[in-house]
Design a protein around this motif. Structure first.
Motif, PDB file in Angstrom:
ATOM      1  N   SER A   1      38.040  33.128  37.585  1.00  0.00           N
ATOM      2  CA  SER A   1      38.032  31.667  37.595  1.00  0.00           C
ATOM      3  C   SER A   1      38.026  31.077  36.198  1.00  0.00           C
ATOM      4  N   ARG A   2      37.622  31.891  35.201  1.00  0.00           N
ATOM      5  CA  ARG A   2      37.616  31.426  33.814  1.00  0.00           C
ATOM      6  C   ARG A   2      38.874  31.859  33.054  1.00  0.00           C
ATOM      7  N   THR A   3      39.808  32.457  33.778  1.00  0.00           N
ATOM      8  CA  THR A   3      41.026  32.980  33.160  1.00  0.00           C
ATOM      9  C   THR A   3      42.242  32.209  33.658  1.00  0.00           C
ATOM     10  N   ASP A   4      43.212  32.015  32.795  1.00  0.00           N
ATOM     11  CA  ASP A   4      44.460  31.368  33.190  1.00  0.00           C
ATOM     12  C   ASP A   4      45.266  32.354  34.021  1.00  0.00           C
ATOM     13  N   PRO A   5      45.456  32.085  35.317  1.00  0.00           N
ATOM     14  CA  PRO A   5      46.174  33.045  36.167  1.00  0.00           C
ATOM     15  C   PRO A   5      47.617  33.284  35.721  1.00  0.00           C
ATOM     16  N   ASP A   6      48.185  32.343  34.970  1.00  0.00           N
ATOM     17  CA  ASP A   6      49.550  32.534  34.485  1.00  0.00           C
ATOM     18  C   ASP A   6      49.640  33.672  33.480  1.00  0.00           C
ATOM     19  N   ASP A   7      48.498  34.041  32.905  1.00  0.00           N
ATOM     20  CA  ASP A   7      48.478  35.147  31.937  1.00  0.00           C
ATOM     21  C   ASP A   7      48.344  36.510  32.628  1.00  0.00           C
ATOM     22  N   ILE A   8      48.193  36.517  33.952  1.00  0.00           N
ATOM     23  CA  ILE A   8      47.991  37.762  34.699  1.00  0.00           C
ATOM     24  C   ILE A   8      49.269  38.105  35.455  1.00  0.00           C
ATOM     25  N   GLN A   9      49.888  39.206  35.104  1.00  0.00           N
ATOM     26  CA  GLN A   9      51.132  39.603  35.760  1.00  0.00           C
ATOM     27  C   GLN A   9      50.889  40.315  37.084  1.00  0.00           C
ATOM     28  N   ASN A  10      49.866  41.128  37.141  1.00  0.00           N
ATOM     29  CA  ASN A  10      49.545  41.890  38.355  1.00  0.00           C
ATOM     30  C   ASN A  10      48.094  41.611  38.710  1.00  0.00           C
ATOM     31  N   LEU A  11      47.870  40.678  39.631  1.00  0.00           N
ATOM     32  CA  LEU A  11      46.504  40.252  39.928  1.00  0.00           C
ATOM     33  C   LEU A  11      45.666  41.398  40.489  1.00  0.00           C
ATOM     34  N   GLY A  12      46.231  42.181  41.398  1.00  0.00           N
ATOM     35  CA  GLY A  12      45.474  43.281  41.975  1.00  0.00           C
ATOM     36  C   GLY A  12      45.040  44.293  40.934  1.00  0.00           C
ATOM     37  N   GLY A  13      45.965  44.661  40.054  1.00  0.00           N
ATOM     38  CA  GLY A  13      45.626  45.607  38.994  1.00  0.00           C
ATOM     39  C   GLY A  13      44.608  45.032  38.035  1.00  0.00           C
ATOM     40  N   TRP A  14      44.771  43.758  37.697  1.00  0.00           N
ATOM     41  CA  TRP A  14      43.836  43.095  36.777  1.00  0.00           C
ATOM     42  C   TRP A  14      42.438  43.072  37.369  1.00  0.00           C
ATOM     43  N   LEU A  15      42.322  42.695  38.646  1.00  0.00           N
ATOM     44  CA  LEU A  15      41.008  42.624  39.295  1.00  0.00           C
ATOM     45  C   LEU A  15      40.368  44.003  39.414  1.00  0.00           C
ATOM     46  N   THR A  16      41.183  45.021  39.677  1.00  0.00           N
ATOM     47  CA  THR A  16      40.638  46.374  39.808  1.00  0.00           C
ATOM     48  C   THR A  16      40.041  46.855  38.490  1.00  0.00           C
ATOM     49  N   THR A  17      40.763  46.669  37.389  1.00  0.00           N
ATOM     50  CA  THR A  17      40.246  47.133  36.099  1.00  0.00           C
ATOM     51  C   THR A  17      39.068  46.273  35.642  1.00  0.00           C
ATOM     52  N   VAL A  18      39.097  44.981  35.920  1.00  0.00           N
ATOM     53  CA  VAL A  18      37.966  44.124  35.562  1.00  0.00           C
ATOM     54  C   VAL A  18      36.722  44.540  36.351  1.00  0.00           C
ATOM     55  N   THR A  19      36.887  44.799  37.638  1.00  0.00           N
ATOM     56  CA  THR A  19      35.760  45.257  38.448  1.00  0.00           C
ATOM     57  C   THR A  19      35.239  46.590  37.928  1.00  0.00           C
ATOM     58  N   GLY A  20      36.160  47.472  37.541  1.00  0.00           N
ATOM     59  CA  GLY A  20      35.747  48.749  36.960  1.00  0.00           C
ATOM     60  C   GLY A  20      34.944  48.563  35.691  1.00  0.00           C
ATOM     61  N   ARG A  21      35.369  47.631  34.852  1.00  0.00           N
ATOM     62  CA  ARG A  21      34.646  47.359  33.594  1.00  0.00           C
ATOM     63  C   ARG A  21      33.241  46.832  33.888  1.00  0.00           C
ATOM     64  N   ILE A  22      33.138  45.936  34.859  1.00  0.00           N
ATOM     65  CA  ILE A  22      31.826  45.388  35.236  1.00  0.00           C
ATOM     66  C   ILE A  22      30.912  46.505  35.738  1.00  0.00           C
ATOM     67  N   CYS A  23      31.458  47.382  36.578  1.00  0.00           N
ATOM     68  CA  CYS A  23      30.665  48.500  37.110  1.00  0.00           C
ATOM     69  C   CYS A  23      30.251  49.463  36.009  1.00  0.00           C
ATOM     70  N   LEU A  24      31.144  49.701  35.065  1.00  0.00           N
ATOM     71  CA  LEU A  24      30.815  50.588  33.947  1.00  0.00           C
ATOM     72  C   LEU A  24      29.636  50.027  33.163  1.00  0.00           C
ATOM     73  N   ASP A  25      29.647  48.721  32.917  1.00  0.00           N
ATOM     74  CA  ASP A  25      28.536  48.085  32.203  1.00  0.00           C
ATOM     75  C   ASP A  25      27.238  48.208  33.005  1.00  0.00           C
ATOM     76  N   LEU A  26      27.336  48.049  34.326  1.00  0.00           N
ATOM     77  CA  LEU A  26      26.144  48.169  35.166  1.00  0.00           C
ATOM     78  C   LEU A  26      25.596  49.592  35.153  1.00  0.00           C
ATOM     79  N   LEU A  27      26.495  50.580  35.192  1.00  0.00           N
ATOM     80  CA  LEU A  27      26.049  51.969  35.151  1.00  0.00           C
ATOM     81  C   LEU A  27      25.372  52.294  33.827  1.00  0.00           C
ATOM     82  N   ARG A  28      25.956  51.813  32.737  1.00  0.00           N
ATOM     83  CA  ARG A  28      25.363  52.071  31.426  1.00  0.00           C
ATOM     84  C   ARG A  28      24.013  51.381  31.303  1.00  0.00           C
ATOM     85  N   SER A  29      23.911  50.176  31.834  1.00  0.00           N
ATOM     86  CA  SER A  29      22.639  49.458  31.802  1.00  0.00           C
ATOM     87  C   SER A  29      21.606  50.158  32.663  1.00  0.00           C
ATOM     88  N   ARG A  30      22.043  50.656  33.812  1.00  0.00           N
ATOM     89  CA  ARG A  30      21.149  51.386  34.704  1.00  0.00           C
ATOM     90  C   ARG A  30      20.602  52.642  34.016  1.00  0.00           C
TER      91      ARG A  30
END
Length: 297
Positions: A44-73
């Motif tokens: 919601s804070r990103t310009d969707p016009d800058d995203i070519q593949n929404l599914g791929g973008w969301l998958t890697t972003v979710t992965g990054r968030i999870c990685l941060d959570l695992l490291r914090s854990r």
């Protein structure tokens, strides 16, 4: 429809997939939901016009968030997670057997595999989950783990070897799984020690996760060997009287939920007609968040 409503609609199309990614990464239903919600906030804070593949973008972003959570854990934990840890289970009624839905459902990954994933380093887990389970290219994973594509490939390869070496083989046929669990319940309810022994592999491993506050005989433990596990089954035979068969992460398991309140969930691995692994979650705090399926019988 406004632009924000359209974006929200497009995100909802990917929610189930993202939840599956996060659950495999975290082994926690609550944290998985939090990760998916954070992915939406970032979108919601990103310009969707800058995203070519929404599914791929969301998958890697979710992965990054999870990685941060695992490291914090990992950073918060004073001691390594014990061998008795059992990830959050996903329950479904036995009638919920639509193969077309299993690919996208979080429960298509078994508890045994999630236990193995818990022992991987965060970056290894990310590389393995995104590449091997969701076919994300190494070129897309590399920036998330801050490594080259070649080094990321090595992370996934190392994780793959550990997973293959530690994940037990399992009976895929739900009907045969049910036969073994029916027999296990009957033997437990009848106090038949010899019948229990016959249903357990000689090297069966039982993991019981009761949380940090439970003490005494019901405390968290890891037990190995058919005789010892059978003794444990008889010790808690009273739970078998009200246990019900249910799908636990896509395989037949047991839930003890008198009056609709879950007191324990057991997933199992079965091979050659015998139980090789038992994964029991009895942590009262975590079980409060487990949804009990409706039974038809």
């Amino acid at each position: 429809m406004t632009g924000s409503e359209e974006l929200a609609g497009r995100f909802e199309e990917h929610r189930g997939h993202l939840r599956a990614v996060a659950y495999r990464m975290l082994g926690s239903l609550t944290e998985a939901e939090d990760a998916v919600q954070e992915a939406w906030l970032r979108l919601s804070r990103t310009d969707p016009d800058d995203i070519q593949n929404l599914g791929g973008w969301l998958t890697t972003v979710t992965g990054r968030i999870c990685l941060d959570l695992l490291r914090s854990r990992t950073a918060r934990r004073e001691e390594p997670m014990g061998d008795a840890f059992v990830p959050d289970p996903v329950l479904r009624p036995l009638t919920h057997l639509d193969p077309a839905e299993e690919v996208m459902q979080a429960d298509s990954v078994g508890l045994a595999l999630l236990v193995v994933l818990e022992n991987l380093e965060p970056a290894e887990r990310l590389a393995f989950v995104l590449h091997d389970m969701f076919a994300v290219p190494f070129d897309d994973i590399a920036p998330v783990v801050e490594r080259s594509p070649a080094a990321t490939r090595q992370l996934a390869s190392r994780a793959r070897r550990r997973v293959r070496g530690a994940t037990p083989s399992a009976e895929p046929d739900l009907g045969r799984q049910k036969e073994v669990l029916d027999a296990f319940l009957a033997a437990s309810r009848g106090g038949d020690f010899e019948a229990l022994l016959a249903l357990l592999h000689p090297d069966v491993v039982l993991r019981a996760d009761s949380g940090a506050l439970v003490r005494g005989a019901a405390a968290s433990k890891v037990v190995q060997g058919a005789k010892t596990v059978a003794e444990q089954a008889l010790m808690f035979a009273r739970y078998a009287t009200s246990a019900r068969l249910v799908l636990v992460n896509g395989s037949v398991g047991l839930v003890h939920a008198p009056e609709g309140r879950v007191q324990s969930v057991m997933g199992v691995t079965i091979a050659d007609g015998r139980i090789t692994g038992m994964y029991i979650l009895a942590d009262p705090e975590r079980l409060e968040r487990v949804e009990v399926p409706e039974f038809t019988d």
